[in-house]
Design a protein around this motif. Structure first.
Motif, PDB file in Angstrom:
ATOM      1  N   TRP A   1       0.834  -1.209   0.000  1.00 55.82           N
ATOM      2  CA  TRP A   1       0.000   0.000   0.000  1.00 55.82           C
ATOM      3  C   TRP A   1       0.867   1.256   0.000  1.00 55.82           C
ATOM      4  O   TRP A   1       0.667   2.177  -0.792  1.00 55.82           O
ATOM      5  CB  TRP A   1      -0.933  -0.005   1.211  1.00 55.82           C
ATOM      6  N   HIS A   2       1.846   1.300   0.910  1.00 55.64           N
ATOM      7  CA  HIS A   2       2.670   2.505   1.033  1.00 55.64           C
ATOM      8  C   HIS A   2       3.577   2.696  -0.184  1.00 55.64           C
ATOM      9  O   HIS A   2       3.805   3.839  -0.614  1.00 55.64           O
ATOM     10  CB  HIS A   2       3.484   2.443   2.322  1.00 55.64           C
ATOM     11  N   PHE A   3       4.118   1.594  -0.755  1.00 57.96           N
ATOM     12  CA  PHE A   3       4.897   1.743  -1.991  1.00 57.96           C
ATOM     13  C   PHE A   3       4.035   2.336  -3.100  1.00 57.96           C
ATOM     14  O   PHE A   3       4.487   3.180  -3.876  1.00 57.96           O
ATOM     15  CB  PHE A   3       5.451   0.381  -2.434  1.00 57.96           C
ATOM     16  N   TRP A   4       2.802   1.876  -3.177  1.00 62.42           N
ATOM     17  CA  TRP A   4       1.878   2.393  -4.201  1.00 62.42           C
ATOM     18  C   TRP A   4       1.630   3.881  -3.993  1.00 62.42           C
ATOM     19  O   TRP A   4       1.707   4.673  -4.933  1.00 62.42           O
ATOM     20  CB  TRP A   4       0.586   1.595  -4.147  1.00 62.42           C
TER      21      TRP A   4
ATOM     22  N   GLY B   1       9.137   0.358  -8.296  1.00 63.93           N
ATOM     23  CA  GLY B   1      10.274  -0.556  -8.182  1.00 63.93           C
ATOM     24  C   GLY B   1      10.285  -1.256  -6.836  1.00 63.93           C
ATOM     25  O   GLY B   1      10.507  -2.465  -6.747  1.00 63.93           O
ATOM     26  N   GLY B   2      10.052  -0.477  -5.763  1.00 61.23           N
ATOM     27  CA  GLY B   2       9.967  -1.090  -4.441  1.00 61.23           C
ATOM     28  C   GLY B   2       8.806  -2.056  -4.337  1.00 61.23           C
ATOM     29  O   GLY B   2       8.913  -3.116  -3.715  1.00 61.23           O
ATOM     30  N   LEU B   3       7.677  -1.707  -4.960  1.00 58.30           N
ATOM     31  CA  LEU B   3       6.515  -2.591  -4.935  1.00 58.30           C
ATOM     32  C   LEU B   3       6.831  -3.910  -5.632  1.00 58.30           C
ATOM     33  O   LEU B   3       6.501  -4.993  -5.124  1.00 58.30           O
ATOM     34  CB  LEU B   3       5.336  -1.882  -5.602  1.00 58.30           C
ATOM     35  N   PHE B   4       7.490  -3.852  -6.813  1.00 55.83           N
ATOM     36  CA  PHE B   4       7.809  -5.075  -7.542  1.00 55.83           C
ATOM     37  C   PHE B   4       8.820  -5.927  -6.776  1.00 55.83           C
ATOM     38  O   PHE B   4       8.730  -7.160  -6.769  1.00 55.83           O
ATOM     39  CB  PHE B   4       8.357  -4.734  -8.931  1.00 55.83           C
ATOM     40  N   ASP B   5       9.791  -5.276  -6.127  1.00 56.59           N
ATOM     41  CA  ASP B   5      10.765  -6.029  -5.323  1.00 56.59           C
ATOM     42  C   ASP B   5      10.073  -6.748  -4.167  1.00 56.59           C
ATOM     43  O   ASP B   5      10.393  -7.901  -3.855  1.00 56.59           O
ATOM     44  CB  ASP B   5      11.843  -5.093  -4.777  1.00 56.59           C
ATOM     45  N   ALA B   6       9.132  -6.064  -3.524  1.00 58.23           N
ATOM     46  CA  ALA B   6       8.403  -6.696  -2.423  1.00 58.23           C
ATOM     47  C   ALA B   6       7.600  -7.893  -2.923  1.00 58.23           C
ATOM     48  O   ALA B   6       7.544  -8.949  -2.270  1.00 58.23           O
ATOM     49  CB  ALA B   6       7.479  -5.684  -1.745  1.00 58.23           C
ATOM     50  N   LEU B   7       6.970  -7.754  -4.079  1.00 56.63           N
ATOM     51  CA  LEU B   7       6.219  -8.869  -4.652  1.00 56.63           C
ATOM     52  C   LEU B   7       7.142 -10.038  -4.977  1.00 56.63           C
ATOM     53  O   LEU B   7       6.780 -11.207  -4.790  1.00 56.63           O
ATOM     54  CB  LEU B   7       5.495  -8.417  -5.920  1.00 56.63           C
ATOM     55  N   HIS B   8       8.339  -9.729  -5.469  1.00 59.78           N
ATOM     56  CA  HIS B   8       9.276 -10.785  -5.859  1.00 59.78           C
ATOM     57  C   HIS B   8       9.837 -11.530  -4.651  1.00 59.78           C
ATOM     58  O   HIS B   8       9.869 -12.766  -4.635  1.00 59.78           O
ATOM     59  CB  HIS B   8      10.416 -10.176  -6.675  1.00 59.78           C
ATOM     60  N   HIS B   9      10.256 -10.784  -3.646  1.00 61.22           N
ATOM     61  CA  HIS B   9      10.934 -11.413  -2.504  1.00 61.22           C
ATOM     62  C   HIS B   9       9.974 -11.910  -1.429  1.00 61.22           C
ATOM     63  O   HIS B   9      10.375 -12.710  -0.572  1.00 61.22           O
ATOM     64  CB  HIS B   9      11.928 -10.428  -1.883  1.00 61.22           C
ATOM     65  N   HIS B  10       8.734 -11.448  -1.447  1.00 59.57           N
ATOM     66  CA  HIS B  10       7.768 -11.863  -0.419  1.00 59.57           C
ATOM     67  C   HIS B  10       6.497 -12.401  -1.071  1.00 59.57           C
ATOM     68  O   HIS B  10       5.394 -12.199  -0.565  1.00 59.57           O
ATOM     69  CB  HIS B  10       7.441 -10.675   0.495  1.00 59.57           C
ATOM     70  N   GLY B  11       6.680 -13.088  -2.189  1.00 55.49           N
ATOM     71  CA  GLY B  11       5.535 -13.574  -2.946  1.00 55.49           C
ATOM     72  C   GLY B  11       4.659 -14.539  -2.171  1.00 55.49           C
ATOM     73  O   GLY B  11       3.434 -14.538  -2.333  1.00 55.49           O
ATOM     74  N   THR B  12       5.266 -15.373  -1.326  1.00 51.64           N
ATOM     75  CA  THR B  12       4.476 -16.332  -0.558  1.00 51.64           C
ATOM     76  C   THR B  12       3.518 -15.620   0.375  1.00 51.64           C
ATOM     77  O   THR B  12       2.336 -15.985   0.480  1.00 51.64           O
ATOM     78  CB  THR B  12       5.410 -17.254   0.248  1.00 51.64           C
ATOM     79  N   GLU B  13       4.018 -14.587   1.077  1.00 49.00           N
ATOM     80  CA  GLU B  13       3.156 -13.840   1.992  1.00 49.00           C
ATOM     81  C   GLU B  13       2.074 -13.072   1.223  1.00 49.00           C
ATOM     82  O   GLU B  13       0.927 -12.997   1.659  1.00 49.00           O
ATOM     83  CB  GLU B  13       3.988 -12.871   2.837  1.00 49.00           C
ATOM     84  N   VAL B  14       2.451 -12.514   0.067  1.00 48.39           N
ATOM     85  CA  VAL B  14       1.467 -11.794  -0.739  1.00 48.39           C
ATOM     86  C   VAL B  14       0.373 -12.741  -1.208  1.00 48.39           C
ATOM     87  O   VAL B  14      -0.817 -12.405  -1.202  1.00 48.39           O
ATOM     88  CB  VAL B  14       2.147 -11.114  -1.944  1.00 48.39           C
ATOM     89  N   ALA B  15       0.759 -13.953  -1.623  1.00 49.09           N
ATOM     90  CA  ALA B  15      -0.232 -14.924  -2.102  1.00 49.09           C
ATOM     91  C   ALA B  15      -1.227 -15.291  -1.015  1.00 49.09           C
ATOM     92  O   ALA B  15      -2.385 -15.596  -1.301  1.00 49.09           O
ATOM     93  CB  ALA B  15       0.476 -16.178  -2.608  1.00 49.09           C
ATOM     94  N   GLY B  16      -0.796 -15.269   0.234  1.00 45.89           N
ATOM     95  CA  GLY B  16      -1.698 -15.605   1.325  1.00 45.89           C
ATOM     96  C   GLY B  16      -2.480 -14.433   1.871  1.00 45.89           C
ATOM     97  O   GLY B  16      -3.320 -14.616   2.757  1.00 45.89           O
ATOM     98  N   SER B  17      -2.236 -13.235   1.352  1.00 44.28           N
ATOM     99  CA  SER B  17      -2.938 -12.047   1.848  1.00 44.28           C
ATOM    100  C   SER B  17      -4.279 -11.894   1.141  1.00 44.28           C
ATOM    101  O   SER B  17      -4.331 -11.883  -0.095  1.00 44.28           O
ATOM    102  CB  SER B  17      -2.089 -10.792   1.612  1.00 44.28           C
ATOM    103  N   PRO B  18      -5.376 -11.733   1.882  1.00 40.67           N
ATOM    104  CA  PRO B  18      -6.681 -11.557   1.228  1.00 40.67           C
ATOM    105  C   PRO B  18      -6.839 -10.212   0.537  1.00 40.67           C
ATOM    106  O   PRO B  18      -7.777 -10.014  -0.225  1.00 40.67           O
ATOM    107  CB  PRO B  18      -7.670 -11.694   2.389  1.00 40.67           C
TER     108      PRO B  18
END
Length: 744
Positions: free
Chosen positions: A200-203, A209-226
């Motif tokens: 949210w805050h990166f957006w 760039g920070g948003l994409f890095d977070a998605l890449h390195h924390h994809g498992t947590e993102v996938a589990g977020s509703p």
């Protein structure tokens, strides 16, 4: 509790409510307020932040009662106040508790200066108090329904964040500006494990760039977020993303679908990314897109994965050739990643070419400062290389190095994948306690978070290996069956052969111990499946191991995942024929039989040479290098024409007269089928040449006109034979290994 919140707001003591009602505080924080609180960040002191969070929540809940489904409580039109009864539950409860003032409508009703909201609404709507209290009661029930769900949906969470952000901007102005403030909040959220808050805050900071890095390195947590789907959908629709940024977002969303085991949406996102890369005409992003598609096919179609990786490498080399390219370092990293993945695929086929690729990646690591998310997979693959050579000590050393890097990066998915690999190696090293521990870590994690199906299936399979070595065959079979179930459900075809092999091995061993006939039958069934898959998927190491599995009673088999000689990996069928013929020459036999064996060996080597020549020609044509290699090709052609076998003569003739109909690889497949079977029909041609039935009929007619085939029979019995006479039977493959498509 809802009534307490409404009354507290009317009294002006909403911020004190959580302190007086601990159960309410816990419930609200767990279900509703976490995202709101983290959206407000550190902008306000804690008491004020709590009060504002509750205010946002109450106003949002009331806005959910709007019949028009618009956000917020603003912009309610005159018609809704005066004529629409569907609005009255919301208006009654909002005005009574002070969330909305009752507007003045003098043409409809003249109110007194000291009139309460209840009296004002009764006069405005020309109703009695009892009717108004019924509207109030209905509004409360509707509000209860809003908060009665166990947890808000992703869209509701995003609405709450928007409402909180709007309230915050009206109250607070950061000294360094909103962009810097949001960036700081995003970094803090990542440190505290709040990936959705960070996104949210990166957006809001515009830091994609920070948003994409977070998605890449924390994809498992993102996938589990509703909340992630609604948030990323909003990012894609509402943000002024450049074409390159839309490409990156498509790949990151594909990664999330992979973690959720949704292969259909994952492939859709990858295809969208590839189209965007083509629109950009950017070789770097084309390489990245093809590499991502190759990763998708690794567990489904390894041949296609190889082709996609080679395509990716081709595009990335174009970028690497430009010394001043602004994103050259990224191209180096993507290229190194592709090399490592190709090495891993070669190991899955027991091909020792993996070492050359690993050495190349190692050299890239020495020449460039490669990041941990490339060095860790390199260590992971080195570990697999040494495991396939049977050196468990060096394998464990590399695997633990990879694990340390993954843990430092916070890549939970890769950590779990390394646990899976460690479980297998410790099982092979007979350290069963650690093998079981690492395997159970993956399975336990799958109960709490999204785990990729190939990782989860591998963990079950490796637990099965440990139980097998412990002699607990019932538990081993249970684990193998669970691994097979996951692989079949997720379409992980590349893993099915090994699972069937493991089940066959376990059933045979249990048959050896208990003598139950059913176990032998089940072992034969799974061995047949493993052999068929090996033939279809071009995994000769597995096929060879399956063939000797039952005969050796599992005691001396080298296993399906040990490296085979280089020439076996490149030309398995021909080298298998040569080995069988060499073995036959060692046996007493007549001179005529020995002559035939030597001639068959010569034919096999000529077939290998023909394949290598075809590969060289195809590569030269692809890159426009035919003239550069003219003398070498002429010399090779003269050597070939001195003593061509029938198969090579046919291959040369077909190449000259059917090049406009078929690519080289498909032409060789069609010719090989006719040589092996003696004939071909329309449906088989369509399958082998990968064309439609109509195109197959057209091709076969043209091949007959050109004298390459001869038609025989009519209607459904129509067959096409080679034009130069009967076809001799081919030499059977090594050790009776099934040819593609045949039964075990």
């Amino acid at each position: 509790m809802l009534g307490a919140g409404l009354n507290a707001y009317r009294r002006g003591s909403l911020g004190e409510l959580p302190e007086r009602h601990t159960r309410l505080r816990r419930l609200l924080q767990e279900r509703w307020l976490a995202g709101v609180t983290h959206t407000l960040g550190d902008a306000l002191p804690a008491p004020r932040r709590t009060a504002l969070s509750l205010l946002v929540l109450m106003r949002w809940g009331l806005s959910q009662l709007r019949p028009d489904q618009s956000p917020g409580l603003e912009g309610i039109e005159e018609h809704a106040w005066l004529a629409s009864t569907s609005w009255r539950p919301l208006l009654a409860i909002a005005c009574h508790h002070g969330f909305l003032p009752v507007p003045s409508f003098p043409s409809r009703y003249h109110r007194r200066a000291d009139e309460s909201p209840i009296e004002n609404l009764c006069g405005l709507w020309a109703i009695g108090h009892s009717t108004l209290y019924r509207y109030l009661d209905k509004g409360r029930r509707q509000l209860i329904d809003v908060f009665a769900d166990p947890a808000p949906t992703g869209i509701q969470r995003l609405q709450l964040r928007r409402a909180a952000h709007a309230e915050l901007r009206a109250l607070f102005q950061p000294e360094a500006g909103w962009q810097a403030w949001h960036g700081a909040q995003a970094r803090t959220a990542l440190m505290n494990g709040g990936v959705a808050d960070a996104l949210w805050h990166f957006w809001q900071a515009g830091d994609f760039g920070g948003l994409f890095d977070a998605l890449h390195h924390h994809g498992t947590e993102v996938a589990g977020s509703p909340e992630s789907d609604a948030l990323l959908e909003a990012v894609e629709v509402e943000s002024p993303l450049s074409p390159a940024e839309r490409f990156e977002l498509a790949l990151r969303r594909a990664q999330i679908w992979r973690y959720r085991h949704d292969s259909v949406r994952e492939e859709e996102a990858l295809r969208r990314g590839l189209r965007q890369a083509h629109d950009l005409a950017d070789p770097l992003r084309l390489g990245v897109a093809h590499a991502a598609i190759a990763r998708f096919h690794e567990t489904r179609d390894r041949d296609r994965a190889f082709a996609c990786y080679e395509e990716a490498v081709e595009h990335l080399r174009r970028v690497l050739s430009e010394t001043g390219h602004p994103e050259r370092m990224r191209a180096v990293q993507e290229y190194a990643s592709c090399v490592v993945r190709l090495a891993w695929l070669h190991l899955r086929r027991n091909n020792p070419r993996a070492k050359a690729l690993l050495d190349q990646a190692q050299q890239l690591g020495r020449e460039h400062d490669l990041p941990g998310d490339i060095l860790a997979p390199l260590e992971q693959t080195w570990g697999e290389y040494w495991r396939c050579l049977g050196d468990t000590g060096r394998a464990l050393e590399h695997k633990h190095k990879a694990l340390i890097v993954y843990e430092r990066l916070g890549d939970q998915r890769a950590v779990l994948n390394t646990y899976r690999n460690l479980s297998l190696i410790y099982g092979e090293a007979r350290d069963f306690e650690r093998a079981l521990d690492y395997g159970r870590r993956v399975i336990d994690a799958a109960r709490e978070m999204m785990v990729e199906p190939d990782v989860l299936a591998g963990a079950h399979g490796n637990l099965g290996v440990a139980y097998f070595y412990l002699g607990q065959l019932d538990q081993a079979i249970d684990q193998y069956q669970e691994a097979l179930r996951i692989e079949e459900t997720a379409g992980l075809r590349a893993h099915l052969g090994a699972s069937h092999y493991n089940l066959a091995e376990a059933y045979y061993k249990r048959f050896q111990h208990k003598g139950q006939r059913d176990d032998e039958v089940l072992g034969d069934r799974h061995a047949a499946m493993a052999a068929r898959l090996s033939a279809e998927d071009n995994t000769p190491g597995l096929g060879s191991s399956v063939r000797t599995l039952k005969e050796e009673t599992l005691g001396t088999s080298s296993g399906p995942d040990r490296l085979i000689p280089v020439e076996y990996a490149a030309h398995f069928e021909e080298m298998a024929d040569i080995q069988r013929l060499r073995t036959s020459l060692a046996m007493p036999q007549g001179a005529a039989q020995q002559v035939r064996a030597h001639l068959a060996i010569a034919r096999a080597y000529l077939a290998i040479a023909a394949k290598e020549r075809e590969s060289a020609l195809a590569l030269a044509q692809r890159h426009g290098l035919q003239e550069d290699f003219g003398p070498e090709l002429d010399a090779l052609r003269q050597a070939f024409t001195r003593d061509l076998t029938r198969e090579q003569r046919l291959s040369q003739t077909w190449a000259e007269h059917s090049d406009d109909l078929l690519r080289s690889d498909r032409r060789q497949l069609v010719l090989a089928h006719v040589l092996a079977q003696g004939s071909i029909n329309k449906s088989t041609y369509a399958e082998v040449a990968v064309v439609s039935l109509a195109t197959a009929s057209k091709h076969l007619g043209l091949l007959a006109e050109r004298g390459l085939l001869v038609q025989t029979g009519k209607g459904p019995s129509t067959r096409y034979l080679l034009a130069d006479g009967p076809v001799p039977n081919r030499t059977p493959p090594i050790l009776g290994m099934p040819a593609p498509g045949s039964a075990f």
